[in-house]
Design an enzyme around this catalytic site. Structure first.
Site, PDB file in Angstrom:
ATOM      1  N   GLU A 131       4.415 -34.184  62.702  1.00  0.00           N
ATOM      2  CA  GLU A 131       5.665 -34.953  62.611  1.00  0.00           C
ATOM      3  C   GLU A 131       5.547 -36.017  61.510  1.00  0.00           C
ATOM      4  O   GLU A 131       6.470 -36.228  60.725  1.00  0.00           O
ATOM      5  CB  GLU A 131       5.939 -35.591  63.974  1.00  0.00           C
ATOM      6  CG  GLU A 131       7.301 -36.192  64.164  1.00  0.00           C
ATOM      7  CD  GLU A 131       8.431 -35.168  64.333  1.00  0.00           C
ATOM      8  OE1 GLU A 131       8.791 -34.536  63.337  1.00  0.00           O
ATOM      9  OE2 GLU A 131       8.969 -35.043  65.441  1.00  0.00           O
ATOM     10  N   THR A 187      15.644 -37.599  58.283  1.00  0.00           N
ATOM     11  CA  THR A 187      15.154 -38.454  59.376  1.00  0.00           C
ATOM     12  C   THR A 187      14.644 -39.790  58.842  1.00  0.00           C
ATOM     13  O   THR A 187      14.918 -40.847  59.419  1.00  0.00           O
ATOM     14  CB  THR A 187      14.048 -37.740  60.169  1.00  0.00           C
ATOM     15  OG1 THR A 187      14.613 -36.535  60.714  1.00  0.00           O
ATOM     16  CG2 THR A 187      13.527 -38.587  61.309  1.00  0.00           C
TER      17      THR A 187
HETATM   18  N1  HSE Z   1      13.103 -40.765  67.589  1.00  0.00           N
HETATM   19  C1  HSE Z   1      13.330 -40.113  66.338  1.00  0.00           C
HETATM   20  C2  HSE Z   1      14.429 -40.838  65.596  1.00  0.00           C
HETATM   21  C3  HSE Z   1      13.718 -38.684  66.568  1.00  0.00           C
HETATM   22  O1  HSE Z   1      15.459 -41.097  66.228  1.00  0.00           O
HETATM   23  O2  HSE Z   1      14.264 -41.169  64.427  1.00  0.00           O
HETATM   24  C4  HSE Z   1      13.996 -37.909  65.309  1.00  0.00           C
HETATM   25  O3  HSE Z   1      12.857 -37.331  64.780  1.00  0.00           O
END
Ligand code: HSE
Length: 312
Positions: A131, A187
């Site tokens: 990730e 993201t």
């Molecule tokens: N918790 C993460 C975010 C999930 O909201 O950025 C997405 O990868």
């Protein structure tokens, strides 16, 4: 040479107020990964399937590969190459935990190839490295449910502590995906728009929403959980600006009987938790609301899956 084929499911992270902490596995779609361990072999990864052409095949950047390599390193295995073929079923950059599924698949496959020397929590830590490679942050709220299945809560990051909760019964999950131009680094960008500090009153509201979410799940009360999902006062307002029509779509879902509605992971998809049998109606209403905001979208209806990564 040893070969294994595994799958890992799509997930919805955050579930509203549970930013970087809560997530749940969906019954579909899934990523599929075929991995081989080859003595003195060279590292190699190919990617196919949905959005596969947008995913790096550089072993230092590919989430599956980085996660798998982390497992080998942690298990102290040297002198082997990994050959992998990833088939993407989870669409990248839509908010359905695509990099999380690829990372979970990579770490899980490598551990199986080695006859499972690592504990579940260690495999999860390795998946988090995937990730990190994919989006610059080693959050675990997608990789945990993709690896373990069900609904997961990260109780602590350092050292990592995770609990798997029993999924809510008699519910469906509606996922609505708008057609928006998305940056490759979606993201990362969606994390950059978040506030660095918030007022104490906002923190109190957020904790209340989180408590409703967690207790709703633990009590098997989807109405309470849904109130929590809809109650994010920190992340959702900041990211809603990136999704044209979001508040109308959310309002439409709730009017149509959804228990709760929020952004799916880092977006741009929007999800709703709904009573079993209402998914189609809620999905149609949400798509209509996107259409009214001049955004094309499509929806799918899912079940929460107890199953995480597995050998296929
Ligand atoms: N918790 C993460 C975010 C999930 O909201 O950025 C997405 O990868």
């Amino acid at each position: 040479m040893r070969t294994v084929e595994v799958s890992a499911p799509a997930t919805i992270a955050n579930l509203g107020p549970g930013y970087d902490l809560m997530g749940m596995a969906l019954d579909n779609p899934k990523d599929f990964l075929r991995a081989s361990l080859i003595k003195s072999g060279k590292d190699e990864i190919g990617v196919e399937g949905i959005g596969g052409d947008t995913i790096s095949t550089d072993p230092d950047k590919n989430a599956s590969f980085v996660a798998a390599r982390a497992v080998l390193r942690r298990a102290g295995v040297t002198g082997y190459g990994l050959k992998m073929q990833l088939k993407k079923g989870v669409p990248p950059r839509m908010g359905m935990g695509s990099s999380g599924a690829s990372s979970a698949a990579g770490a899980f496959a490598a551990n199986v190839l080695l006859d499972s020397p690592l504990k579940e929590i260690e495999v999860l830590e390795c998946a988090m490295e995937g990730e990190r490679a994919a989006c610059g942050s080693a959050h675990a709220d997608n990789v945990a449910p993709s690896l373990l299945g069900g609904i997961t809560v990260i109780l602590r990051y350092d050292p990592l502590k995770v609990m798997k909760l029993r999924p809510l019964a008699r519910v469906e999950v509606v996922e609505v995906t708008p057609e928006l131009e998305l940056a490759q680094e979606k993201t990362r960008l969606a994390r950059e728009v978040l506030p660095n500090s918030v007022m104490l009153g906002t923190v109190v509201s957020q904790m209340s929403a989180f408590a409703l979410l967690l207790m709703g799940i633990m009590e098997g009360d989807p109405r309470m959980a849904g109130e929590g999902i809809s109650g994010d006062r920190i992340v959702e307002p900041a990211r809603a600006k990136l999704i044209p029509g979001f508040s109308e779509v959310k309002e439409g879902a709730l009017k149509e009987g959804a228990y709760g509605c929020s952004i799916s992971g880092a977006g741009p998809s929007v999800f709703a938790l709904v009573p079993q049998g209402r998914g189609m109606q809620v999905g149609e209403r949400m798509v209509d609301r996107f259409t009214a905001a001049s955004v094309r979208s499509k929806f799918s209806v899912h079940r929460i899956s107890e199953e995480g990564a597995k050998v296929v």
